[in-house]
Design an enzyme around this catalytic site. Structure first.
Site, PDB file in Angstrom:
ATOM      1  N   ARG A 184       6.648  -2.487  -4.614  1.00 43.48           N
ATOM      2  CA  ARG A 184       5.857  -2.870  -5.787  1.00 43.48           C
ATOM      3  C   ARG A 184       6.678  -2.978  -7.068  1.00 43.48           C
ATOM      4  O   ARG A 184       7.608  -2.202  -7.286  1.00 43.48           O
ATOM      5  CB  ARG A 184       4.731  -1.849  -6.000  1.00 43.48           C
ATOM      6  CG  ARG A 184       3.770  -1.889  -4.848  1.00 43.48           C
ATOM      7  CD  ARG A 184       2.675  -0.866  -4.912  1.00 43.48           C
ATOM      8  NE  ARG A 184       1.733  -1.127  -3.818  1.00 43.48           N
ATOM      9  CZ  ARG A 184       1.925  -0.734  -2.563  1.00 43.48           C
ATOM     10  NH1 ARG A 184       2.964  -0.001  -2.233  1.00 43.48           N
ATOM     11  NH2 ARG A 184       1.060  -1.049  -1.629  1.00 43.48           N
ATOM     12  N   HIS A 227       5.794  -6.783  -2.300  1.00 46.34           N
ATOM     13  CA  HIS A 227       6.617  -7.517  -1.336  1.00 46.34           C
ATOM     14  C   HIS A 227       6.891  -8.967  -1.752  1.00 46.34           C
ATOM     15  O   HIS A 227       6.784  -9.893  -0.934  1.00 46.34           O
ATOM     16  CB  HIS A 227       5.977  -7.460   0.059  1.00 46.34           C
ATOM     17  CG  HIS A 227       5.906  -6.089   0.666  1.00 46.34           C
ATOM     18  ND1 HIS A 227       6.866  -5.113   0.436  1.00 46.34           N
ATOM     19  CD2 HIS A 227       4.988  -5.509   1.504  1.00 46.34           C
ATOM     20  CE1 HIS A 227       6.533  -4.023   1.113  1.00 46.34           C
ATOM     21  NE2 HIS A 227       5.410  -4.228   1.741  1.00 46.34           N
ATOM     22  N   HIS A 233      10.152  -5.196   7.859  1.00 54.63           N
ATOM     23  CA  HIS A 233       8.876  -4.475   7.846  1.00 54.63           C
ATOM     24  C   HIS A 233       8.269  -4.352   9.249  1.00 54.63           C
ATOM     25  O   HIS A 233       7.100  -4.677   9.460  1.00 54.63           O
ATOM     26  CB  HIS A 233       7.909  -5.175   6.893  1.00 54.63           C
ATOM     27  CG  HIS A 233       6.807  -4.319   6.361  1.00 54.63           C
ATOM     28  ND1 HIS A 233       5.866  -3.726   7.163  1.00 54.63           N
ATOM     29  CD2 HIS A 233       6.500  -3.960   5.102  1.00 54.63           C
ATOM     30  CE1 HIS A 233       5.022  -3.050   6.394  1.00 54.63           C
ATOM     31  NE2 HIS A 233       5.384  -3.164   5.149  1.00 54.63           N
ATOM     32  N   GLU A 260      10.769   1.482   6.064  1.00 54.59           N
ATOM     33  CA  GLU A 260      11.389   0.348   5.389  1.00 54.59           C
ATOM     34  C   GLU A 260      12.489   0.827   4.449  1.00 54.59           C
ATOM     35  O   GLU A 260      12.209   1.272   3.336  1.00 54.59           O
ATOM     36  CB  GLU A 260      10.337  -0.397   4.554  1.00 54.59           C
ATOM     37  CG  GLU A 260       9.037  -0.654   5.248  1.00 54.59           C
ATOM     38  CD  GLU A 260       7.888  -0.745   4.248  1.00 54.59           C
ATOM     39  OE1 GLU A 260       8.054  -1.349   3.179  1.00 54.59           O
ATOM     40  OE2 GLU A 260       6.823  -0.185   4.534  1.00 54.59           O
TER      41      GLU A 260
HETATM   42  C1  BGC Z   1       3.372  -0.754   1.634  1.00 50.57           C
HETATM   43  C2  BGC Z   1       1.894  -0.517   1.855  1.00 50.57           C
HETATM   44  C3  BGC Z   1       1.260  -1.809   2.181  1.00 50.57           C
HETATM   45  C4  BGC Z   1       1.940  -2.385   3.383  1.00 50.57           C
HETATM   46  C5  BGC Z   1       1.363  -3.718   3.707  1.00 50.57           C
HETATM   47  C6  BGC Z   1       3.925  -1.320   2.885  1.00 50.57           C
HETATM   48  O1  BGC Z   1       5.288  -1.560   2.712  1.00 50.57           O
HETATM   49  O2  BGC Z   1       4.027   0.430   1.281  1.00 50.57           O
HETATM   50  O3  BGC Z   1       1.301   0.036   0.726  1.00 50.57           O
HETATM   51  O4  BGC Z   1      -0.113  -1.647   2.411  1.00 50.57           O
HETATM   52  O5  BGC Z   1       3.310  -2.517   3.161  1.00 50.57           O
HETATM   53  O6  BGC Z   1       1.659  -4.025   4.996  1.00 50.57           O
END
Ligand code: BGC
Length: 341
Positions: A75, A100, A171, A301
């Site tokens: 974020r 992201h 991810h 991640e």
């Molecule tokens: C975030 C989560 C988010 C997710 C979405 C993660 O990397 O930390 O907050 O909901 O990604 O897939």
């Protein structure tokens, strides 16, 4: 009448790498890992990386499954930051914040396949100046490579023609039981981090860092994720990794107590977002055709800390023209023990 393809003429490429122990499948849409089959001691295989049954499911349900996230993984508060005194406005895609890389992040791009053989694949992407608000034209390459029999590496590099920020990761969601209709909360986890970042209700880091000592965030010794899950309020936090940024070092280990399968994660980055999923709908199924558990997988991640463009106290995400951003991730897999006779 045939329905229009969500890929609009860019049919994704599917590529497979393999060794005696692992078989990994990738898709050029999002440069993503769509399956990781691990060979069991009895010769059968189990997929431990969450993937959807159809390619169309990725743009429809996303959740960044297996994808490369960027230009900035995690974020950025209020979807803005300042660069050399100039305010930079990003596209917001999670309330007022950016997650992201924005609504059209790298997970939703068609990457070119530059090179491919059974041990390695390289994807490439050009992100134009102003993409999701970010300055400069950025060129990114991602190489997934199997090393020895049991290790998969992901090398991410990027350059930009203007000063900018960058933070790229993979991810994947892991469930080492191979059963994505089962919660992954019973996995054992160990993370080399003395500190983590407490967050506000929008998951933006609060000022400062906190010691993990005597908290639900203490994974220095391996423990079950479920042990202090309620107390944690849900795991979706950055862990401030021990060791020097820039050096590939093992930072976390995940084990399924039932099968004994494990993965050990190494990174050159400073932080690790540990996210125990809690959002998957049982209306979705895994590629094995089973309904997803809300907590079907664990995302580990590696990355720099969230919101670092707004946080001079965090490791820097800045990239200068002529400089090469480099992030190396390595997963080392171990099958469970031989069955006893
Ligand atoms: C975030 C989560 C988010 C997710 C979405 C993660 O990397 O930390 O907050 O909901 O990604 O897939």
């Amino acid at each position: 009448m045939p329905t229009a393809s969500p890929f609009a003429g860019h049919e994704p490429r599917i590529l497979e790498l393999h060794s005696d122990l692992i078989r990994a499948e990738f898709c050029s849409y999002g440069a993503r890992l769509t399956a990781l089959y691990l060979r069991n001691p009895d010769g059968s295989e189990t997929n431990i990386a969450l993937g959807f049954p159809q390619l169309d499911d990725y743009p429809a349900h996303d959740s960044y499954v297996g994808a490369i996230c960027g230009r900035f993984a995690n974020r950025i508060a209020q979807a803005r930051f300042e660069l050399d005194g100039t305010p930079i406005a990003l596209s917001a895609n999670e309330g007022p914040n950016q997650l992201h890389g924005g609504a059209e992040g790298f997970d939703r791009r068609h990457w070119d396949t530059l090179a491919f053989d059974y041990r390695s694949v390289t994807f490439a992407l050009t992100s134009p100046d102003g993409d999701q608000g970010y300055p400069g034209t950025m060129k990114i390459q991602v190489t997934y490579r199997i090393i020895d029999e049991d290790r998969l590496q992901c090398l991410i590099t990027a350059t930009c023609d203007r000063p900018t920020v960058v933070n790229l990761t993979n991810h994947a969601y892991w469930n080492l039981s191979g059963d994505f209709s089962r919660s992954a909360a019973d996995h054992l986890l160990q993370i080399d981090a003395d500190e983590y970042l407490p967050v506000d209700e929008q998951l933006i880091p609060l000022p400062g860092r906190s010691s993990v000592e005597d908290t639900a965030f203490d994974f220095r010794e391996e423990k079950s994720i479920s042990e202090r899950l309620d107390e944690s309020g849900g795991y979706d936090h950055n862990f401030c990794l021990d060791g020097a940024r820039g050096q590939l070092r093992p930072v976390a280990r995940l084990t399924d107590p039932e099968s004994g399968r494990s993965l050990s994660l190494s990174t050159t980055e400073a932080g690790l977002q540990f996210y125990l999923a809690r959002h998957f709908s049982p209306a979705l199924s895994s590629r094995e055709g089973r309904p997803l558990h809300p907590a079907a997988g664990i995302a580990l991640e590696p990355q720099t800390y969230p919101d670092s463009p707004n946080r001079p106290d965090f490791p820097s995400a800045r990239l200068e023209p002529g400089e090469v951003y480099e992030h190396l991730i390595e997963w080392k897999f171990a099958p469970g023990p031989e069955p006893t006779l």
